[in-house]
Enzyme design. Structure first.
Site, short mmCIF file in Angstrom:
data_model
loop_
_atom_site.label_atom_id
_atom_site.label_comp_id
_atom_site.label_asym_id
_atom_site.label_seq_id
_atom_site.Cartn_x
_atom_site.Cartn_y
_atom_site.Cartn_z
N CYS A 1 0.84 -1.20 0.00
CA CYS A 1 0.00 0.00 0.00
C CYS A 1 0.88 1.26 0.00
O CYS A 1 1.55 1.54 -0.98
CB CYS A 1 -0.98 -0.03 1.18
SG CYS A 1 -2.40 1.05 0.94
N HIS B 1 -3.66 -5.50 0.91
CA HIS B 1 -3.50 -5.83 2.32
C HIS B 1 -3.94 -7.28 2.53
O HIS B 1 -4.80 -7.80 1.82
CB HIS B 1 -4.35 -4.92 3.20
CG HIS B 1 -3.89 -3.50 3.25
ND1 HIS B 1 -2.70 -3.13 3.81
CD2 HIS B 1 -4.48 -2.36 2.79
CE1 HIS B 1 -2.56 -1.81 3.72
NE2 HIS B 1 -3.62 -1.32 3.10
#
Length: 518
Positions: free
Chosen positions: A359, A456
């Site tokens: 991310c 994630h």
């Protein structure tokens, strides 16, 4: 910034019993205790739901809510809630819902937070301004609680921080303010491991008003170590001074480290290990987010996960440097340079080491990160590490996406989610890290040693995690991570059956709107 709006649930009257667990302070174990109680009552055959009105955390999970309007592309509405409520939902065997955590604050600096209401971003608010906003959020909070109560036998409500902070009381929507607005009973939780249990309980009693004290049905001692007989005088002091009974002593639970933590305070207990195996070094960023991404790697017996704290260099012996998520990418890029970690990482790559970005960590690997609207801090741009030929622009639209697809390169299932406000472009995308069924995602360098993606939860799947560890020169053990999590929740529930009187807790819980008397 979006306006505050919500649709009343329109279902029948709430039927569930409700009990709130408030804390004497932050980090006394409220989240874990609620998760254990959720599992314990589910094992007794009840339908249970968790609830936390307001949570402050940069560890979050994606939800899908069937009762919300669909997204612009027609797909089911997706939102986000705190990681603790996602774990509690798992303990209940229930899908995550924005109603379990209607207000989520995601800190971007010491003075500002992104405010998420029922899964959607309202905007960025300074701490002082948010205090003015809070009372207007109470109708949505109560409505979400009512929605959960309409579908469950029991709702377990987690407070936030300390419920006795008088300076926050006037606009409180998550501790006694909520308890009085919804008219629900309270159990007070403190912890004994660091001492001060007696002082914290007596202090809370002194600070609360008479009506607030009457709402408390008793106190629970958490993280207890030692002989309960020695602690008995303390129980007599607390009960004698407050009139509140002791509802139980919860022994220290060694399995807590095997469950996801959402509070970055948990990282204070994590230090570099001395075990053998593949060494993965993780810089502890100032605005670190979703660090539970690393839990499956830390649980692998053949992995030495090394947290690098400010003031420490990245170990030269590291095989892989992993850059985690962050709520303020440019701020943490500046931290990398301030700590000299950028120099360490570039030297690590020159020596043949691997680098992974997840991310925000993925964004840092590119050439530049731009924030023209000042969504994560002052407007501007910050040079990245330049390890991938990418550029990222922070935009106002947040991408929320759950993933359950096969990666064609590894042949393994990838389960996870995306949660980010940046849009990444550039030639580096022509060499994706993952070839998912839904299309390529992420990027990797030509030599395959640097890679990153927005996903994630990427290492939660045993098959993909094993494939990646072998690719990086490590070994995969026999860890079944999801099974371990379920077994740990069962073990916690079994311990609470012994340490607490669950029948008594059920008796003191009451439906919303029931008048309670001690």
């Amino acid at each position: 910034m979006h306006s505050i709006s919500f649709t009343p649930h329109g279902k029948g009257p709430p039927q569930a019993r409700i009990l709130m667990i408030q804390g004497t302070s932050a980090d006394v174990g409220k989240s874990l205790l609620v998760a254990g109680l959720c599992r314990a009552y589910v094992r007794r055959g009840l339908t249970v739901r968790p609830f936390k009105a307001q949570n402050m955390s940069n560890n979050a999970a994606v939800t899908i809510d069937a009762d919300a309007p669909p997204d612009a592309d027609g797909s089911p509405a997706r939102g986000e809630i705190g990681r603790a409520q996602a774990l509690q939902a798992l303990a209940c065997g229930a899908p995550c819902s924005v109603h379990m955590n209607p207000v989520l604050l995601k800190p971007q600096s010491d003075l500002t937070s992104q405010v998420v209401l029922r899964g959607r971003v309202l905007g960025n608010w300074a701490a002082a301004d948010y205090q003015t906003l809070k009372p207007g959020l109470m109708p949505a909070v109560l409505d979400s609680l009512q929605r959960l109560a309409a579908e469950a036998d029991l709702v377990l409500v987690e407070g936030a921080g300390s419920g006795a902070e008088r300076y926050l009381r006037a606009r409180d929507i998550t501790n006694m303010g909520l308890a009085e607005a919804a008219d629900i009973p309270v159990a007070l939780l403190g912890e004994d491991a660091r001492g001060g249990m007696t002082a914290s309980v007596l202090g809370a009693h002194q600070l609360w008003t008479a009506s607030e004290r009457d709402r408390v049905r008793g106190y629970i001692v958490n993280r207890f170590r030692g002989d309960p007989k020695i602690f008995h005088p303390a129980r007599e002091d607390m009960t004698g001074a407050t009139g509140w009974p002791c509802l139980g002593l919860v022994r220290w639970f060694d399995g807590a480290a095997r469950l996801a933590q959402e509070d970055s305070l948990a990282l204070d207990q994590r230090r570099a290990s001395t075990g053998s195996g593949l060494m993965i070094a993780v810089p502890r960023l100032s605005r670190i987010a979703n660090f539970d991404d690393l839990d499956p790697l830390a649980a692998e017996p053949g992995v030495n996960l090394c947290w690098v704290n400010p003031g420490e260099p990245i170990p030269r012996a590291a095989d892989v440097v992993l850059l985690p998520g962050s709520k303020a990418t440019r701020t943490d890029l500046e931290m990398l340079r301030r700590e000299g970690w950028d120099i360490d990482i570039l030297a690590h790559v020159r020596q043949g080491g691997g680098v992974v970005g997840l991310c925000a960590g993925y964004q840092m690997l590119g050439r530049v990160v731009r924030d023209p609207q000042g969504l994560e801090g002052p407007p501007g741009e910050t040079p990245g590490l330049g390890l991938l030929d990418l550029e990222t622009t922070i935009t106002g639209d947040k991408c929320l996406r759950d993933l359950d697809q096969r990666d064609q390169r590894s042949g393994q299932r990838v389960r996870g989610y995306e949660m980010h406000m940046g849009r990444t472009t550039g030639p580096g995308l022509d060499r994706p890290w993952l070839m998912l069924d839904g299309g390529p995602t992420g990027a990797e360098s030509a030599d395959g040693r640097v890679m990153g993606a927005y996903v994630h939860g990427l290492f939660t799947g045993d098959g993909f995690r094993g494939h990646w560890l072998r690719r990086m020169g490590g070994e995969a053990g026999e860890l079944h991570f999801a099974r371990q999590t379920q077994a740990t929740l069962d073990a916690l529930a079994a311990q609470l059956e012994v340490d607490l009187d669950l029948d008594r807790l059920w008796e003191i819980s009451q439906p919303m709107g029931t008048r309670h008397r001690p």
